[in-house]
Write an enzyme that holds these catalytic residues in place. Structure first.
Site, PDB file in Angstrom:
ATOM      1  N   LYS A  90       0.862  -1.188   0.000  1.00 42.11           N
ATOM      2  CA  LYS A  90       0.000   0.000   0.000  1.00 42.11           C
ATOM      3  C   LYS A  90       0.889   1.226   0.000  1.00 42.11           C
ATOM      4  CE  LYS A  90      -4.525   0.840   0.230  1.00 42.11           C
ATOM      5  NZ  LYS A  90      -5.644  -0.022  -0.170  1.00 42.11           N
TER       6      LYS A  90
HETATM    7  P1  NAD Z   1     -13.019   7.751  -2.187  1.00 44.29           P
HETATM    8  O1  NAD Z   1     -11.985   8.779  -1.955  1.00 44.29           O
HETATM    9  O2  NAD Z   1     -13.549   7.566  -3.569  1.00 44.29           O
HETATM   10  O3  NAD Z   1     -14.270   7.979  -1.205  1.00 44.29           O
HETATM   11  C1  NAD Z   1     -14.150   8.094   0.176  1.00 44.29           C
HETATM   12  C2  NAD Z   1     -15.479   8.612   0.698  1.00 44.29           C
HETATM   13  O4  NAD Z   1     -15.479   8.581   2.123  1.00 44.29           O
HETATM   14  C3  NAD Z   1     -15.767  10.052   0.301  1.00 44.29           C
HETATM   15  O5  NAD Z   1     -17.150  10.182  -0.012  1.00 44.29           O
HETATM   16  C4  NAD Z   1     -15.437  10.819   1.570  1.00 44.29           C
HETATM   17  O6  NAD Z   1     -16.098  12.074   1.662  1.00 44.29           O
HETATM   18  C5  NAD Z   1     -15.947   9.837   2.606  1.00 44.29           C
HETATM   19  N1  NAD Z   1     -15.475  10.068   3.956  1.00 44.29           N
HETATM   20  C6  NAD Z   1     -14.237  10.388   4.384  1.00 44.29           C
HETATM   21  N2  NAD Z   1     -14.231  10.528   5.717  1.00 44.29           N
HETATM   22  C7  NAD Z   1     -15.494  10.278   6.149  1.00 44.29           C
HETATM   23  C8  NAD Z   1     -16.118  10.251   7.413  1.00 44.29           C
HETATM   24  N3  NAD Z   1     -15.433  10.520   8.526  1.00 44.29           N
HETATM   25  N4  NAD Z   1     -17.433   9.962   7.471  1.00 44.29           N
HETATM   26  C9  NAD Z   1     -18.132   9.684   6.356  1.00 44.29           C
HETATM   27  N5  NAD Z   1     -17.598   9.684   5.138  1.00 44.29           N
HETATM   28  C10 NAD Z   1     -16.292   9.988   5.039  1.00 44.29           C
HETATM   29  O7  NAD Z   1     -12.396   6.378  -1.647  1.00 44.29           O
HETATM   30  P2  NAD Z   1     -12.789   4.892  -2.035  1.00 44.29           P
HETATM   31  O8  NAD Z   1     -11.872   4.448  -3.107  1.00 44.29           O
HETATM   32  O9  NAD Z   1     -14.258   4.790  -2.215  1.00 44.29           O
HETATM   33  O10 NAD Z   1     -12.362   4.113  -0.702  1.00 44.29           O
HETATM   34  C11 NAD Z   1     -13.221   4.017   0.436  1.00 44.29           C
HETATM   35  C12 NAD Z   1     -12.771   2.866   1.299  1.00 44.29           C
HETATM   36  O11 NAD Z   1     -12.775   1.670   0.508  1.00 44.29           O
HETATM   37  C13 NAD Z   1     -11.345   2.970   1.838  1.00 44.29           C
HETATM   38  O12 NAD Z   1     -11.283   2.335   3.095  1.00 44.29           O
HETATM   39  C14 NAD Z   1     -10.529   2.179   0.831  1.00 44.29           C
HETATM   40  O13 NAD Z   1      -9.297   1.718   1.357  1.00 44.29           O
HETATM   41  C15 NAD Z   1     -11.497   1.055   0.551  1.00 44.29           C
HETATM   42  N6  NAD Z   1     -11.260   0.333  -0.692  1.00 44.29           N
HETATM   43  C16 NAD Z   1     -11.208   0.968  -1.892  1.00 44.29           C
HETATM   44  C17 NAD Z   1     -10.998   0.238  -3.059  1.00 44.29           C
HETATM   45  C18 NAD Z   1     -11.005   0.880  -4.420  1.00 44.29           C
HETATM   46  O14 NAD Z   1     -10.939   0.132  -5.405  1.00 44.29           O
HETATM   47  N7  NAD Z   1     -11.122   2.185  -4.550  1.00 44.29           N
HETATM   48  C19 NAD Z   1     -10.806  -1.146  -2.974  1.00 44.29           C
HETATM   49  C20 NAD Z   1     -10.891  -1.779  -1.741  1.00 44.29           C
HETATM   50  C21 NAD Z   1     -11.125  -1.020  -0.606  1.00 44.29           C
END
Ligand code: NAD
Length: 419
Positions: A106
């Site tokens: 990561k």
């Molecule tokens: P992103 O940046 O697209 O979205 C994150 C979202 O979370 C945003 O809407 C943001 O405003 C919101 N957020 C941040 N802090 C917050 C809080 N305190 N309360 C409520 N909402 C809050 O990110 P993403 O890619 O959707 O990733 C989200 C999660 O999923 C992370 O934990 C990431 O590690 C995990 N993840 C992502 C992927 C991927 O392919 N993008 C894959 C596996 C896991």
């Protein structure tokens, strides 16, 4: 995240318990308690006003035992080494539980990208890529999107790496735009995988999505697309939130309309309205009387302080590490079923793997083929975890760790400890 909570320790606690349940000795898995490589880099960026600002960046490779390291890059003000270490280890377990030939890694930069212009973001991405360049590459370590990084950022990473090599190297990164070797279905893959794992659970419980309500925390890539796909399957999405607001409507929010609004409003749903919608707090969202809670934001959101208030009967972890170990204990006593992150959100890395394979083959697969294979891999992994859950009598998280750890330890034993 910064502060008292240490996500790496949280990971170790679960890992040690899984090892004990598998009857492993410390010697069997001691190498997996420490990442193979941790790189901290300084990322100087000339800002648009001429000042130079220096950001801290990280790339951690937890394990390359089962193949090249794989894992996303996060741009967030609270990114730190411990968070990145935990996220890297979770990638090792995730790739192992769904049985794709990768290890875990990561990356992150401690920065609030909302405060950067597009040019500053591009320079930051390129310099960060240059700083981690010695340890990444299609056979070594393959980054992907995570919080606050998207296909555009991946395009800059691919270009920077390629410029240093002197030829195009699409397989150095996944989650790229389609035009430069991205894969159909990758953008939607994590949310789609979350939806599949929820359906896999309902199949075991002999329940139908119809009439089931869901609250979604986080409305970015994973939360919004996951919610949209769940809605298409008949779930009622009663609440959504992001870092700025939380919205509730008992009989269901129009997710497509909310996504269109966010698209035009800096990726936020703050200010979105439709008849019957009320604004609530994020704390209220986590405690809503819904069937399913779908955290899709950051770590440590369901913790010892609020776990008792959770009323959902099912939690499907779109985010990585949203539930602490203490919260897990509380949820267990309440009978809440948690589909753990390393299984529930593995769709992203599965289709990243498909993208990497397509890049290596210089061939493009069609979207149905990708989505059908994603569904198959998710189902196979869910069934394997479910079997351990039933035979060992452990919650799904422990079962998933046991499946993953056993696989990595077997591979480790075959390879041996060098020299
Ligand atoms: P992103 O940046 O697209 O979205 C994150 C979202 O979370 C945003 O809407 C943001 O405003 C919101 N957020 C941040 N802090 C917050 C809080 N305190 N309360 C409520 N909402 C809050 O990110 P993403 O890619 O959707 O990733 C989200 C999660 O999923 C992370 O934990 C990431 O590690 C995990 N993840 C992502 C992927 C991927 O392919 N993008 C894959 C596996 C896991």
């Amino acid at each position: 995240m910064a502060g008292q909570y240490n996500p790496y320790q949280n990971m170790l606690d679960v890992l040690d318990e899984a090892a004990q349940k598998l009857g492993l000795t410390k010697n069997d898995y001691v190498t997996l308690r420490t990442p193979e490589r941790e790189l901290i880099v300084s990322v100087p960026v000339v800002m648009d006003d001429g000042r130079t600002e220096v950001f801290e960046g990280y790339r951690v490779q937890h394990s390359s035992t089962r193949g090249p390291c794989k894992g996303g890059i996060r741009f967030h003000p609270s990114a730190d080494l411990n968070e990145v270490k935990a996220l890297a280890a979770w990638m090792t377990w995730k790739c192992a539980v769904v049985n794709i030939p990768y290890g875990g890694a990561k990356g992150g930069v401690k920065v609030d990208p909302a405060k950067l212009t597009r040019d500053e973001l591009r320079r930051l991405t390129r310099r960060y890529t240059a700083m981690i360049l010695p340890i990444i590459g299609p056979e070594k370590d393959v980054p992907a999107p995570d919080v606050n990084t998207d296909a555009n950022v991946m395009a800059w990473i691919m270009d920077t790496f390629s410029m240093f090599k002197g030829y195009a190297v699409p397989a150095v990164v996944t989650g790229k735009p389609l035009e430069i070797g991205g894969s159909l279905g990758r953008k939607e893959a994590t949310g789609r995988g979350v939806m599949f794992s929820l359906l896999n659970l309902l199949e075991k419980l002999v329940r139908s999505p119809r009439g089931m309500t869901v609250a979604v925390q986080g409305f970015g890539n994973v939360g919004s697309i996951g919610a949209q796909l769940m809605q298409e399957k008949g779930f009622t999405i009663a609440a959504i939130s992001d870092a700025h607001t939380a919205l509730y409507k008992q009989d269901g929010i129009d997710i497509r309309a909310a996504m269109a609004y966010a698209e035009k409003n800096n990726r936020s749903i703050k200010g979105y309205s439709e008849p019957g919608l009320t604004v609530i707090s994020n704390a209220e969202l986590l405690a809503l009387d819904v069937d399913v809670l779908f955290p899709a934001a950051l770590e440590n959101q369901i913790n010892k302080d609020n776990a008792a208030a959770v009323r959902a009967r099912i939690i499907v972890e779109g985010a990585n590490g949203p539930t602490t170990k203490e919260a897990d204990e509380i949820l267990k006593t309440k009978g809440v079923v948690v589909i753990p992150d390393i299984l529930a959100n593995a769709g992203g890395v599965i289709v990243s793997y498909f993208e990497w394979v397509q890049n290596q083959e210089s061939f493009m697969w069609d979207e149905d083929y990708i989505n059908n294979n994603l569904e198959k891999v998710m189902k196979r992994a869910f069934d394997e975890v479910w079997r351990v859950h039933e035979t060992a009598g452990v919650p799904l998280r422990m079962a998933a760790y046991m499946v993953a750890l056993e696989r990595v330890v077997k591979a480790k034993k075959l390879r041996g400890v060098f020299p």
